[in-house]
Structures are given as structure tokens and as C-alpha cells.
Design a protein around this motif. Structure first.
Motif, short mmCIF file in Angstrom:
data_model
loop_
_atom_site.label_atom_id
_atom_site.label_comp_id
_atom_site.label_asym_id
_atom_site.label_seq_id
_atom_site.Cartn_x
_atom_site.Cartn_y
_atom_site.Cartn_z
N GLY A 139 0.80 -1.23 0.00
CA GLY A 139 0.00 0.00 0.00
C GLY A 139 0.83 1.27 0.00
O GLY A 139 0.27 2.37 0.10
N ASP A 140 2.15 1.11 -0.07
CA ASP A 140 3.03 2.28 -0.08
C ASP A 140 3.27 2.70 -1.53
O ASP A 140 3.96 2.02 -2.29
CB ASP A 140 4.34 1.90 0.60
N LEU A 141 2.65 3.86 -1.95
CA LEU A 141 2.76 4.32 -3.32
C LEU A 141 4.17 4.75 -3.69
O LEU A 141 4.50 4.87 -4.88
CB LEU A 141 1.79 5.49 -3.55
N ASP A 142 5.01 4.95 -2.64
CA ASP A 142 6.40 5.31 -2.94
C ASP A 142 7.21 4.12 -3.44
O ASP A 142 8.36 4.27 -3.85
CB ASP A 142 7.07 5.88 -1.70
N ARG A 143 6.64 2.94 -3.34
CA ARG A 143 7.33 1.75 -3.81
C ARG A 143 6.81 1.36 -5.18
O ARG A 143 5.60 1.22 -5.38
CB ARG A 143 7.13 0.59 -2.84
N ALA A 144 7.72 1.19 -6.09
CA ALA A 144 7.37 0.78 -7.45
C ALA A 144 7.40 -0.75 -7.50
O ALA A 144 8.46 -1.37 -7.55
CB ALA A 144 8.35 1.35 -8.45
N VAL A 145 6.20 -1.32 -7.46
CA VAL A 145 6.08 -2.77 -7.38
C VAL A 145 5.52 -3.29 -8.69
O VAL A 145 4.49 -2.81 -9.19
CB VAL A 145 5.16 -3.19 -6.23
N ASN A 146 6.19 -4.26 -9.25
CA ASN A 146 5.73 -4.86 -10.51
C ASN A 146 4.39 -5.55 -10.31
O ASN A 146 4.10 -6.08 -9.22
CB ASN A 146 6.75 -5.89 -11.01
N PRO A 147 3.53 -5.54 -11.39
CA PRO A 147 2.23 -6.20 -11.26
C PRO A 147 2.34 -7.67 -10.86
O PRO A 147 1.55 -8.16 -10.07
CB PRO A 147 1.62 -6.04 -12.67
N GLY A 148 3.30 -8.36 -11.45
CA GLY A 148 3.46 -9.77 -11.09
C GLY A 148 3.78 -9.95 -9.61
O GLY A 148 3.31 -10.89 -8.95
N THR A 149 4.61 -9.03 -9.09
CA THR A 149 4.95 -9.11 -7.67
C THR A 149 3.71 -8.87 -6.83
O THR A 149 3.51 -9.55 -5.80
CB THR A 149 6.04 -8.08 -7.33
N VAL A 150 2.85 -7.94 -7.28
CA VAL A 150 1.62 -7.67 -6.53
C VAL A 150 0.74 -8.91 -6.52
O VAL A 150 0.21 -9.30 -5.47
CB VAL A 150 0.88 -6.47 -7.15
N LEU A 151 0.56 -9.54 -7.69
CA LEU A 151 -0.27 -10.74 -7.74
C LEU A 151 0.28 -11.84 -6.82
O LEU A 151 -0.46 -12.50 -6.10
CB LEU A 151 -0.37 -11.25 -9.19
N ARG A 152 1.63 -12.03 -6.89
CA ARG A 152 2.23 -13.08 -6.05
C ARG A 152 2.08 -12.75 -4.57
O ARG A 152 1.87 -13.65 -3.74
CB ARG A 152 3.70 -13.27 -6.43
N ALA A 153 2.18 -11.50 -4.23
CA ALA A 153 2.04 -11.11 -2.82
C ALA A 153 0.62 -11.39 -2.34
O ALA A 153 0.40 -11.94 -1.25
CB ALA A 153 2.40 -9.64 -2.64
N HIS A 154 -0.38 -10.98 -3.17
CA HIS A 154 -1.76 -11.26 -2.77
C HIS A 154 -2.04 -12.76 -2.69
O HIS A 154 -2.76 -13.24 -1.80
CB HIS A 154 -2.74 -10.59 -3.76
N ALA A 155 -1.46 -13.53 -3.62
CA ALA A 155 -1.64 -14.99 -3.58
C ALA A 155 -1.03 -15.58 -2.31
O ALA A 155 -1.60 -16.47 -1.67
CB ALA A 155 -1.05 -15.63 -4.82
N ALA A 156 0.16 -15.09 -1.94
CA ALA A 156 0.82 -15.60 -0.73
C ALA A 156 -0.02 -15.29 0.50
O ALA A 156 -0.15 -16.13 1.41
CB ALA A 156 2.21 -14.99 -0.59
N LEU A 157 -0.62 -14.11 0.55
CA LEU A 157 -1.48 -13.75 1.68
C LEU A 157 -2.68 -14.68 1.74
O LEU A 157 -3.07 -15.16 2.81
CB LEU A 157 -1.92 -12.29 1.55
N ALA A 158 -3.30 -14.94 0.59
CA ALA A 158 -4.48 -15.81 0.56
C ALA A 158 -4.10 -17.24 0.95
O ALA A 158 -4.84 -17.91 1.68
CB ALA A 158 -5.12 -15.76 -0.82
N GLU A 159 -2.99 -17.71 0.44
CA GLU A 159 -2.55 -19.08 0.77
C GLU A 159 -2.27 -19.21 2.26
O GLU A 159 -2.52 -20.26 2.87
CB GLU A 159 -1.31 -19.43 -0.04
N ALA A 160 -1.74 -18.17 2.90
CA ALA A 160 -1.49 -18.22 4.34
C ALA A 160 -2.78 -18.39 5.12
O ALA A 160 -2.83 -19.07 6.15
CB ALA A 160 -0.76 -16.96 4.79
#
Length: 1009
Positions: free
Chosen positions: A818-839
Motif C-alpha cells: 500500500g506504499d505508493l512510494d514503492r514501485a512494485v511490478n504487477p506480477g509481484t503484486v499478484l504473487r504477494a496477494h496470492a501468498a497472503l491468501a494461501e497463508a
């Protein structure tokens, strides 16, 4: 009969006939008495009586020759010839020529009547004859007597009427008894029976030295085995006959009862069957006047006693199992004694049994007193074989003799005990046989007999003598408390070793065996002691140092048998273990003023010699050591002078510096093994029971694990590291193998604590990523180069991959997303959300434990506080990418992600329906679809799809064009490869193959390229 009558036999006959005539009853009495003798008392005693007479007549060494001539048995002997007194005795059933003795019944000659009715005795001075026929002729002339003979069927007394004969003995002999055998007597059998008695007679009658029976010869030889007699005792010993004239040849007694010194000898009797050997001991004396008065004689009766035991060629006794009393010839009194007794005892008229009375008691008592002297003639090893054994007595005399012998043996000194002899009544014996044991203990136990007597073969004899047996447990009690040098104790253990090796019961009895220690103490029992086979200087150090509970066996006493009795194997580490309690209390002792310098020297030496390494024995860290300012501190609270550890610890840390003098005396490895710090120290517990290891935040680490740790391997003192020293601290941790392992312990405390509290580049390790973790780019910054092994960085929490292990991890990740100062690739965002859901799905997280973020990163890369979670791919046709987030192509994770972030699902926000303008077409009728399925190797699904020229979704906010849609389980799609492929992929549950299907539908030839 001849007219010569040198013994005036006519007068003797006249006296007897006169007595019979005056009293015919006397005739009957004489006949009955004579009959009783040869039918009862003298039955089977013919040779015995002939030999006894020969021995009585012997002067020096007598000879008896027995032969059979014309069916006449002849017994010739040397010595004194027949005299008038002897003839008178032969013709009297109640008189004896041996005046003054207890055995006054000189009636043994009656034994001849068992084989003859007409015996003759011829001698160099004349001869006499007896005859049943002549006696019947003499009494026939007296009517009264004739009537008596008739009443007795012609039987008359044979040995009352005697006639002179003119015959002489064979050359070289003084006297010969001639016995014409009755028809019913087998002469050859008689001689064979005599041959069986020859050895016994030569032993019993020392007046004889030779017996000849027919052509067989037995000779007796004797060798003295004790010092020659003194002048006072030099009178030749009288023959072993009944009490009588022999007493007159002894020195006049000065007191009632005289006992002359005895004589021992080895007697050998050589005969046709070989040689029989005997050890004999003879003693003689006179009885007291009180005994003479009792017997009604004037002279004090003379007595003799001889003990004899057979021996083999080596002089080893062969005790008898059973025998009879010889008085001096065999009686019917059975004996169970190991040795034969030949004694001049009063006997009954039958000559079968001893006549009870004070004379017999006195002689038996005197014989018993001599028995220990017989025993002393035997080698020490075999003496106990002559002890009468327990058992039922065979006769009254046997019972009495056994009591007397045991009483005498108990009081006499004859049992070997270290070069001298002891009386059984004042002795004891070990219950176990062990070489050298009794000899070693003899100084401690002065009444102890030689160890050889502990053998089982002596047990019954010593028990009969009431000699106490000392069992091992009793021996331990007897020697507990005595003071002896350590070498004496080692000799004792050596003697006991064979017993301990072979008898498990002995180990229990020896459990309290005293053990001398190196420090001078003596402990009751080997259990818990340590046998140390160390250098002499170490043992000397132990001997002169007070080290509390240390139990090291003195070097001069150490013996392998102690190990079998509970001592520990002697290695330095065992000794070291024995000091644990003392080490743990050493700081209190030092602070109380106790000198613990000796303990320090011992412990350091033992640590060096045993090869103990740091952490092997954590309790060594409690050893009190001097620090650099002269105070005493625990070893594990001190660091080596110049240690790099001192450079990373806070100035106010409780770790001190070891005394430089002590550090210079010992290798660093030894000091480090104690716990002195040169690097970080470890805490090791293979069986932990709780967070009780005094580690910083240990309870939090313990609670953070789903299961309690099975072991603890942790670096301590991490909380003492200064913030700016963590790079150096990590390098120090990585340089030591033990701390390296602790860092990499899965789920271990060390990595856990450092990941939360260490500072790298101003941040904790978990806020950095490893350079190769590119999938985390944007979310985490690359860790700065601090000169530490990448594996160490990974171990302390520098991120290598996207993992979520706790609600804190989830919150941090959401915050970074949620930090707009960080430039996060879309794939990284998808993987991060997937990791949260899997947890959430894996129950690593509970949605309630995670605080929702202020904003979430959408598919468009924007951050919004209100949006939905995409749970179906077709919905993107009517919702904007900046209003939804996604867990990636696995739409099954959408619901878990929505629950975690407290967001609605996109399907719940969109309610559109396809416009009814499509045509239902079975999938199988769509040639391109069927070809694509065939090429991909999947079955063409059942059913079909609603195909639209242009698909429109009617929503509440208006119509929206869409390439495909799913409504009420029916796929709707435009007639394009992409639309058909997505509908087909969703229908066949092969969403990840949608792009491949699209290519195959558009151009089936693509599968060839």
C-alpha cells in the motif's frame, strides 16, 4: 603221651579232676564256658589269637609262621618259650599268666577249638597237649562225671585237662602250636583267610615283624619320623598286650598316672600284594592308683595306644571310612574314625567288646590326647582329612572317641597359620579360597588360618571342629576402619579378583570394601569412586588438593577389580564429572574466603587431559576464576584478554576479563572449554523442558513455535551487542563452527532473536532482501554489503523469498503493497496477494489477527481503500482494473484474500446478464474447438456455449461489451478465437491453458512450430 612231664601236667589234671569230682556242677560250668568262648567270643579269631600269643612271646622282633602239614595247622613263633605259668594259664578258663592287668582273662587260646579237638603246644622246654578223647577217657572213670558227659552227648571241656608231649618246634622257633584239623575244616580256605588278616596283625602287633603263611611272607619295616627319645624315655616300649607285667618295666611313677613321650613312625608292610604304608603314633604310660584300686590290682596298670592311618607312596593319608577298635586285636566295636586305634583296653571275656569302666575311660582319654600328635605327622595340606566327620556313631565307643578326639583337636595347635600352628578353638577361616588372601589378612586378623584351609575339601572338617568361617560380608566389616598403606589394599584387591570374576554373589558382599582415595580418605565401598590411570603429577595434585566430593582411588591402590565392584573407569573426564557439585559452589566458596586455587588447578588440568570442548559440560562455566581486577567471577562471565568478543559488547555488559596471569598459564582451548569467552558462547540442552536457559526473550521464542522445541542450541549474550557492532558480531558468529550451526538451526533461537533485534544499515534483517531475491524487488530493498556471508544474512532473516509466517509478516507486506512510494511490478503484486491468501487457506493466518491496511494495490497499480477482490476473470469486462485486486490466476484464493482484507468479492458487486442474442452451439460442433482439444490432448466437453456475434452484458449502470461471460453455469462468448478459448478453458478447468487454446483455435498448425 610221653613220660616226660617238665610242667607237672599230672598235678594240673589231678587238681581239675578233683574239683570236678567235688562239684560236678563245676564240670558243667567249665564245659559251657569253653563252648561259649569258641562258639561265640573267639569264633573266627584263630589267627588273631595265635598272632597275639606270638607277639606276647616276642623278644625284639617276633616271627610267626603258619603252615599246613598233613592236615595239621601249625603256628610257630620266635621269642620266649613256653613255661609252667603259661601251661597253667592254658589249662585255665579264668586265669592268665599276665598277672596284674585289667585284661585278666587269659583265655584266647580257646579259639583253637573252632578247628580242632586235640591242640598241642610244643616248645624248646617241653610241650603239652589237650584232647577231647583223652578228657572223655579220664572222666569216664568217675561215675558222676560220666553222667554229666552223657547228658552233654559226649561233649567235654577240652582245655582243662593237659598232658605232656615229647615234641619240639622247628629249628629257629621257640614254640609251635599244632592243631589237627577236624574233618569239617577246610585247611586251604583257612590259610587263605589268614592271609587276608596278615597286614592288620603286623600293624596291630608291633612285637611281630614277620608273618609267614604257607609260602607267602609279610614283613614289617618302620622308620621313626620324630626326634629320638631322651635318656629317661629310652626304655624299650613294651608289647601291645593286655595290662600286666609290662608296667613293671617302666620307671617308677612319681605321681598317679604317667604318660611317656610318644613316638611317630612310618610303617611299611610288604607282602605278596605289594606294600602298604601307614603313619603311626604310639604313646604309653601307667594309669593312676585309683584305677588300680578299682581293678583290684597292686601295680598301676600299664597302657599303650597307637594311632595308625594308611598313606600312599607320597605320604598322603587315605583315611578309613570304617574300622573296628583294636584292643589290641580286632574287636566288634565299630569305629567311624579316619585312623585306626590300637590300644590296651580292658575287654569282655568274649574278647569282642571293650569292657566299660574307669580303666577304659582313662585309656580312651589318653589315646585321644595323642591323636593330635598323629595329625601333626601329616603334611599341612592333608591334616584335616584326619578330623572325624559328623555322622551317626557306629557304636558307643565310636561316639565316645569322636567326642574325645574333637575336644582334643579343638584345643591342640595343629592348624597352619602363617608359619605357625593354631588351635581350632582359637582360630577362624575365610569362607572363600583365594591365593594370598589369608596370608595378607593374617596381620589384621591374627586368628586367621592359612588360605589353603578355605578350600571346600576342608570345610566339613573345620565345621566339625567349630571353626568359624568368615564370609566376605563379615570380612568387609572386620577390615573397615583399619589403617593400611594403599599398596596393602591393592594386594587385597588382587587376592579377591578371582572371586569377584567368578562369583556374582561375591560382588554384592564386597560392596562395602574399603577403598583408599588419592586425598588420604578411605571410603566404604568402590561405588562412585574413579580409577584414574593418569600422569604421576596429576595424581599428586589430586592427593594434595581439597576438592570436595572428588573420589579418585589412590594410584597405589588402583586395581581392575574395583571397576567390577562399582568404580568408574579411570579417565580424566570421569574425575571431572565428580567435581560438578564443587565447581557449581566454587564462586560462593571463593567469595566466602575459601581458597579455591587448588580446585582451579585440578579442573583446568582435567579439562586439558580429557579433551573437553566448549559447551560439552555447561556446568564448568560456574568455576570461580580471577578477573583482571582481582575479583572472582564465573568462568562463563569472563572473556579472554584481547578477545574480539569484547569489541562487539556494550561497555556496560556483565562480561569481565580473565586474569592475564591465569590466561598465560593455560592454552586458550582449555580456558574456552571452561566457558571463558573468546567468541559467543552457546547454550545447549538436548532435552529442554521450558524457557529456562536465561536467554533474552526466550519465553517469546518458545511461545512463537507451534510445538515446544525438542532441543535448544542457542548463542547467549546477543542482547549485549551494541547496535553499531552487528556486522562485526555476525562475522564473529560465522567464524566459529558451533555458533554457525546455532545460526542455521531450523526454528532455532539464535536466528529468531537476531532477525528481530539486530540492526543492519539502520534496519532489522527482515526489512532487507537478498540480491538474488528479485521477485521481492519493490517490496524490499536489497541488503547492503556488510562483509558477511550471504548464508548468515539469510539465516538471520534477510529475505530470500516471499513468505508469510505470522500476522506481523502479513501486516508488513500489506503495508509495503500500500506504499505508493514503492514501485512494485504487477506480477509481484499478484504473487504477494496470492501468498497472503494461501497463508489464510493454510491456516498460518487468522483474518481476525491481521489489521486491514489503509489501502490496497489494485490491478492498475493504484492504491485504494475501497475496491473488491476479483473472483472470476470475465468480470474484468465490466469492472475497472483500478477498482479490483487479484490473487492471480487461481481464483479459488479470492475468497480467502477477501476475508483477510475485509473486502467484497467482485461477483458480489456486479449483477449483469448477457443480452439474449446468442445461439447455443455444442462444443463438438465447433470444428476449431474440437481440433484444439484434440491437439491439446483433452476431451471435448459435454454441452456447448452460447455464441454471440457481439456479446453485451446488461448491468444496472448500463450495457457493457464483453468478449465472454458465464451466467447460470452457461458460457457465453463471441465467435472469436480468444473468446472461445477463454470460455473453453474455464469450462474444462484449464484456465492456465487459455492462451494455448486460443492459438490452436486460431491456427491449428501452430502446434507444429
Amino acid at each position: 603221651m610221653s613220660g616226660l612231664d617238665p610242667f607237672d601236667t599230672a598235678a594240673l589234671r589231678a587238681a581239675v579232676l578233683s574239683a570236678w569230682t567235688a562239684s560236678p556242677t563245676r564240670f558243667r560250668e567249665d564245659a559251657n564256658a569253653e563252648e561259649d568262648l569258641y562258639l561265640g567270643g573267639y569264633r573266627d579269631r584263630l589267627l588273631v589269637e595265635l598272632a597275639q600269643n606270638a607277639a606276647d612271646a616276642a623278644e625284639g622282633s617276633g616271627v610267626l609262621r603258619v603252615s599246613l602239614v598233613d592236615n595239621e595247622l601249625r603256628a610257630a613263633n620266635t621269642g620266649r618259650p613256653l613255661d609252667a605259668a603259661g601251661v597253667a594259664a592254658l589249662a585255665s578258663l579264668r586265669a592268665s599268666a599276665k598277672a596284674g592287668g585289667v585284661g585278666q582273662f587269659g583265655v584266647g587260646f580257646a579259639a583253637v577249638l573252632a578247628v580242632t579237638d586235640a591242640p598241642r603246644v610244643v616248645s624248646v622246654g617241653g610241650g603239652v597237649a589237650f584232647s577231647a578223647d583223652d578228657t572223655r577217657g579220664a572222666v569216664a572213670e568217675i561215675p558222676a562225671l560220666a553222667a554229666r558227659v552223657a547228658e552233654r552227648a559226649g561233649r567235654v571241656p577240652v582245655l582243662r585237662l593237659v598232658w605232656a608231649v615229647d615234641e619240639t618246634p622247628p629249628s629257629g622257633f621257640a614254640t609251635e602250636v599244632r592243631l589237627p584239623l577236624r574233618a569239617d575244616v577246610d585247611g586251604a580256605a583257612l590259610l587263605a583267610g589268614f592271609a587276608e588278616q596278615a597286614v592288620d596283625l603286623l600293624l596291630a602287633l608291633p612285637g611281630l615283624h614277620r608273618i609267614e603263611i604257607d609260602d607267602a611272607v609279610w614283613e614289617r619295616a618302620e622308620e621313626p619320623i620324630q626326634p629320638a627319645a631322651t635318656a629317661e624315655q629310652s626304655t624299650p616300649a613294651p608289647a601291645l598286650d593286655e595290662f600286666g607285667s609290662a608296667a613293671q618295666r617302666l620307671p617308677a611313677p612319681t605321681t598317679d598316672g604317667i604318660r611317656q613321650p610318644g613316638e611317630g613312625a612310618r610303617v611299611e608292610i610288604r607282602g605278596p600284594e605289594g606294600v602298604s604304608a601307614w603313619l603311626v603314633y604310639r604313646v604309653e604310660g601307667t594309669l593312676g592308683q585309683d584305677i588300680a584300686d578299682t581293678l583290684g590290682v597292686e601295680a598301676r596298670p600299664h597302657w599303650t595306644a597307637c594311632w595308625a592311618v594308611p598313606v600312599d607312596s607320597d605320604g598322603i593319608p587315605r583315611p578309613q571310612a570304617a574300622d573296628v577298635l583294636h584292643a589290641p586285636t580286632p574287636t566288634d566295636d565299630r569305629l567311624s574314625l579316619p585312623a585306626r586305634l590300637v590300644a590296651t583296653l580292658p575287654i569282655e571275656p568274649t574278647r569282642r567288646r571293650v569292657r566299660p569302666g574307669p580303666a577304659a575311660d582313662a585309656v580312651l582319654a589318653e589315646a585321644a590326647k595323642a591323636y593330635p600328635d598323629l595329625v601333626r605327622l601329616v603334611d599341612d595340606e592333608w591334616r584335616t582329612t584326619l578330623v572325624p566327620q559328623a555322622g551317626f556313631p557306629l557304636s558307643e565307643v565310636d561316639d565316645r572317641l569322636r567326642e574325645l578326639l574333637l575336644a582334643e583337636l579343638r584345643q591342640a595347635e595343629w592348624l597352619p597359620a602363617k608359619g605357625k600352628y593354631r588351635a581350632p578353638a582359637r582360630s577362624n577361616v575365610l569362607d572363600v579360597e583365594a591365593e594370598g588372601l589369608a596370608e595378607l589378612l593374617s596381620d589384621v586378623l591374627p586368628d586367621l588360618l592359612d588360605g589353603a584351609l578355605s578350600a571346600q575339601k576342608h570345610a566339613a572338617s573345620l565345621a566339625a571342629l567349630d571353626v568359624p568361617r568368615i564370609r566376605l560380608a563379615e570380612l568387609v566389616e572386620l577390615i573397615t576402619g583399619i589403617t593400611r598403606p594403599p599398596t596393602w589394599w591393592r594386594d587385597l584387591y588382587t587376592a579377591l579378583a578371582p572371586i569377584v570374576d567368578t562369583d556374582p554373589g561375591a560382588r554384592a558382599e564386597l560392596g562395602g570394601l574399603p577403598v583408599p582415595l588419592a586425598d588420604g580418605r578411605t571410603l566404604p565401598g568402590p561405588r562412585g569412586t574413579v580409577l584414574l590411570d593418569g600422569a604421576a603429577d596429576l595424581l599428586d595434585l589430586l592427593a594434595h588438593t581439597e576438592v570436595g566430593a572428588l573420589r579418585v582411588v589412590h594410584a597405589d591402590a588402583a586395581h581392575p577389580v574395583l571397576e567390577k565392584l562399582g568404580a568408574h573407569v579411570g579417565v580424566p573426564i570421569d574425575v571431572l564429572d565428580g567435581l560438578q557439585e564443587t565447581v557449581e559452589s566454587s564462586l560462593d566458596d571463593a567469595e566466602s574466603g575459601v581458597d579455591t586455587s587448588g580446585l582451579v588447578s585440578v579442573v583446568l588440568r582435567l579439562v586439558r587431559d580429557s579433551g573437553v570442548r566448549a559447551g560439552d559440560k555447561p556446568w564448568l562455566g560456574a568455576l570461580a576464576l580471577p578477573d583482571s581486577v582481582g575479583d572472582w567471577r564465573r568462568a562463563d562471565e569472563l572473556a579472554l584478554p584481547g578477545s574480539p568478543l569484547l569489541d562487539v559488547l556494550d561497555e556496560d555488559s556483565p562480561v569481565g576479563v580473565l586474569s592475564a596471569d591465569l590466561a598465560a598459564q593455560w592454552p586458550e582451548s582449555v580456558l574456552i572449554a571452561l566457558g571463558v569467552l573468546d567468541a559467543f558462547a552457546l547454550v545447549v540442552d538436548e532435552n529442554p523442558t521450558g524457557p529456562d536457559h536465561d536467554l533474552a526473550d526466550e519465553a517469546d521464542w518458545w511461545d512463537a513455535s507451534p510445538d515446544p522445541p525438542s532441543r535448544v542450541i542457542a548463542v547467549r549474550d546477543l542482547d549485549l551487542v551494541t547496535e553499531d557492532a552487528w556486522p562485526r558480531a555476525l562475522a564473529l558468529l560465522a567464524s566459529e563452527p558451533d555458533t554457525w550451526r546455532a545460526l542455521h538451526e531450523a526454528g532455532g533461537y539464535t536466528g529468531w532473536w537476531i532477525s528481530r533485534h539486530a540492526v543492519i544499515g539502520g534496519a532489522s534483517p527482515g526489512e532487507w532482501r537478498m540480491p538474488e531475491a528479485r521477485e521481492l524487488a519493490g517490496l524490499y530493498d536489497e541488503v547492503p554489503d556488510i562483509g558477511v556471508d550471504p548464508r548468515v544474512l539469510a539465516a538471520i532473516g534477510v529475505r530470500t523469498e516471499l513468505t508469510i509466517d505470522s500476522p506481523e509478516d502479513a501486516e508488513e507486506l500489506l503495508g509495503r503493497l500500500g506504499d505508493l512510494d514503492r514501485a512494485v511490478n504487477p506480477g509481484t503484486v499478484l504473487r504477494a496477494h496470492a501468498a497472503l491468501a494461501e497463508a489464510v487457506v493454510d491456516e498460518v493466518l487468522e483474518p481476525a489477527d491481521v489489521r486491514p491496511p489503509a489501502g490496497v494495490r489494485t490491478l492498475a497499480g493504484t492504491v485504494k481503500d475501497e475496491c473488491s477482490v476479483l473472483d472470476a476473470p470475465w468480470l474484468l469486462a465490466v469492472v475497472g482494473e483500478d477498482s479490483v485486486i487479484s490473487a492471480g490466476p487461481d481464483f479459488a484464493l479470492a475468497e480467502a484474500l477477501a476475508d483477510l482484507l475485509d473486502l467484497p468479492l467482485a461477483s458480489e458487486e456486479v449483477g449483469g446478464e448477457p443480452a439474449p442474442a446468442g445461439e447455443f452451439v455444442p462444443w463438438a460442433d465447433l470444428g476449431a474447438v474440437a481440433a484444439a482439444c484434440d491437439l491439446l490432448g483433452v476431451d471435448v466437453p459435454e454441452g456447448g456455449a452460447m455464441v454471440h456475434d457481439k456479446l453485451v452484458i446488461q448491468c444496472a449502470d448500463g450495457d457493457h461489451p464483453a468478449p465472454w461471460w458465464v451466467h447460470d453455469g452457461i458460457a457465453h462468448c463471441e465467435d472469436t478465437p480468444q473468446a472461445l478459448a477463454r470460455a473453453l478453458a474455464w469450462t474444462t478447468d484449464r484456465w492456465l491453458d487459455r492462451h494455448t487454446l486460443a492459438e490452436l483455435i486460431e491456427d491449428p498448425a501452430n502446434h507444429l512450430i
